[in-house]
Design a protein around this motif. Structure first.
Motif, PDB file in Angstrom:
ATOM      1  N   GLY A   1       8.990  12.070  -3.769  1.00 19.37           N
ATOM      2  CA  GLY A   1       9.059  12.377  -2.338  1.00 19.37           C
ATOM      3  C   GLY A   1      10.434  12.930  -1.964  1.00 19.37           C
ATOM      4  O   GLY A   1      10.554  13.774  -1.076  1.00 19.37           O
ATOM      5  N   ASN A   2      11.466  12.444  -2.657  1.00 13.83           N
ATOM      6  CA  ASN A   2      12.810  12.978  -2.392  1.00 13.83           C
ATOM      7  C   ASN A   2      12.862  14.468  -2.738  1.00 13.83           C
ATOM      8  O   ASN A   2      13.492  15.250  -2.025  1.00 13.83           O
ATOM      9  CB  ASN A   2      13.858  12.194  -3.194  1.00 13.83           C
ATOM     10  N   GLY A   3      12.222  14.844  -3.856  1.00 13.31           N
ATOM     11  CA  GLY A   3      12.156  16.258  -4.203  1.00 13.31           C
ATOM     12  C   GLY A   3      11.319  17.051  -3.214  1.00 13.31           C
ATOM     13  O   GLY A   3      11.674  18.173  -2.825  1.00 13.31           O
TER      14      GLY A   3
ATOM     15  N   TYR B   1       9.057  11.799   6.674  1.00 14.73           N
ATOM     16  CA  TYR B   1       7.661  12.128   6.359  1.00 14.73           C
ATOM     17  C   TYR B   1       7.369  11.946   4.865  1.00 14.73           C
ATOM     18  O   TYR B   1       6.283  11.473   4.484  1.00 14.73           O
ATOM     19  CB  TYR B   1       7.382  13.579   6.758  1.00 14.73           C
ATOM     20  N   ALA B   2       8.353  12.305   4.018  1.00 18.17           N
ATOM     21  CA  ALA B   2       8.100  12.423   2.578  1.00 18.17           C
ATOM     22  C   ALA B   2       7.429  11.177   1.993  1.00 18.17           C
ATOM     23  O   ALA B   2       6.371  11.273   1.365  1.00 18.17           O
ATOM     24  CB  ALA B   2       9.406  12.751   1.852  1.00 18.17           C
ATOM     25  N   TYR B   3       8.024  10.018   2.188  1.00 19.90           N
ATOM     26  CA  TYR B   3       7.411   8.812   1.615  1.00 19.90           C
ATOM     27  C   TYR B   3       6.470   8.108   2.583  1.00 19.90           C
ATOM     28  O   TYR B   3       5.580   7.388   2.141  1.00 19.90           O
ATOM     29  CB  TYR B   3       8.476   7.849   1.096  1.00 19.90           C
ATOM     30  N   THR B   4       6.657   8.317   3.906  1.00 21.20           N
ATOM     31  CA  THR B   4       5.749   7.640   4.846  1.00 21.20           C
ATOM     32  C   THR B   4       4.323   8.155   4.661  1.00 21.20           C
ATOM     33  O   THR B   4       3.360   7.373   4.736  1.00 21.20           O
ATOM     34  CB  THR B   4       6.226   7.859   6.300  1.00 21.20           C
ATOM     35  N   HIS B   5       4.164   9.449   4.386  1.00 19.61           N
ATOM     36  CA  HIS B   5       2.802   9.975   4.250  1.00 19.61           C
ATOM     37  C   HIS B   5       2.171   9.567   2.913  1.00 19.61           C
ATOM     38  O   HIS B   5       0.985   9.830   2.687  1.00 19.61           O
ATOM     39  CB  HIS B   5       2.777  11.495   4.495  1.00 19.61           C
TER      40      HIS B   5
END
Lengths: 202, 202
Positions: B11-13, B163-167
């Motif tokens: 998700g960081n990427g 958004y990246a990890y929440t989704h």
């Protein structure tokens, strides 16, 4: 007028106090005893819903949270945070390194040792945390073998953020002897104009 | 030309890939398999001594690490990162919140579940991590009950980072049902112009 909600023993709070002193900004200081739940009261959660110090209230208006975001706000437009695009982002790189790869492994062990005590069940976390703390110190050591400060070879908020808990590493049972470049950098940071110590007894 | 060293499931990427797509910037993508130690080789450690993806190499020159610092570099001078002093710092506040109070408690459980598996000893970390993950989601929920986006009521890199990890929270065994404002915000983010999904199968 600025109001800093803080806890004197917090390195995260000290980052802000150090930069406020070096910028010559006067402010109101409000001590919040985190050990007595003073950052989890309804009144404090209205200021910072994440329930943490430091938090900086600007002119009785908005409250800014997260120590490193406060540093950026205070440093914006000054030499403490270079405005050139790459250097600006490199400062942020070290600020995120500090919060993700350093603080949980240097500040948290220090917190456990100083505030919970050596009989506390959380002492079980120490070996793994301190291993990662040494990893973070080694990343800093390699970088500082090649330059005097973290970014653009001059003192910035990247140095302030990393100084805060690194200079208390001994209180986290971390020995800085294997990191001579880090120790030399600590001395350079402490020699900057307007430097103030973290605690009255220091 | 930019080169992004990344791992597709990160998700960081994805934060970086999403902003690169929305800014219409072409780049070279280099997949580094973190599960096979490809970010801990001497060659990679020369690029990022902290041994992590994502890392962005700029024109075969300097390498910028830390996903949120990369977002800031990519967004600098655009509406994705407001230039007004307070809004700029408020974006950073949420980026630091994401790395300190959200990522270790949403991304790490997801990593344990997807890449280590339900038989792994690190599963013991899940209850405490998921509790703090729910705390982070509650902070987001309260904030999003009052506004459509995290800062200045418009889409910025604060939204991209969160958004990246929440989704992917469902992949971390986190149920978003109790967070309707977060769910509505996820839909708004996914509807932004130029939005791309994280994984080919999404």
């Amino acid at each position: 007028m600025l109001t800093l909600y803080d806890y004197l023993d917090s390195g995260n709070g000290y980052k802000c106090r150090l930069l406020l002193a070096q910028r010559g900004i006067t402010y109101t200081y409000v001590e919040c005893n985190i050990m007595q739940g003073e950052t989890r009261t309804p009144q404090f959660l209205e200021k910072n819903p994440n329930g943490r110090i430091p938090a900086l209230q600007i002119d009785d208006g908005p409250v800014l949270a997260e120590s490193n975001a406060i540093l950026c706000w205070l440093a914006d437009g000054t030499d403490f945070w270079p405005s050139e695009r790459l250097a600006k982002a490199q400062v942020l790189q070290w600020l995120f390194f500090e919060q993700y790869s350093h603080e949980p492994y240097v500040a948290t062990p220090r917190f456990i040792l100083r505030h919970l005590g050596r009989d506390h069940p959380r002492m079980a976390e120490l070996p793994e945390r301190l291993k990662k703390g040494r990893d973070a110190l080694q990343v800093m050591e390699s970088h500082l073998q090649k330059q005097d400060f973290f970014v653009s070879n001059r003192y910035t908020i990247a140095d302030i953020a990393l100084y805060a808990y690194t200079h208390r590493a001994h209180e986290a049972d971390l020995d800085l002897t294997p990191y001579p470049a880090v120790r030399a950098w600590l001395t350079r940071v402490a020699a900057q104009p307007g430097h103030v110590k973290m605690l009255p007894g220091d």
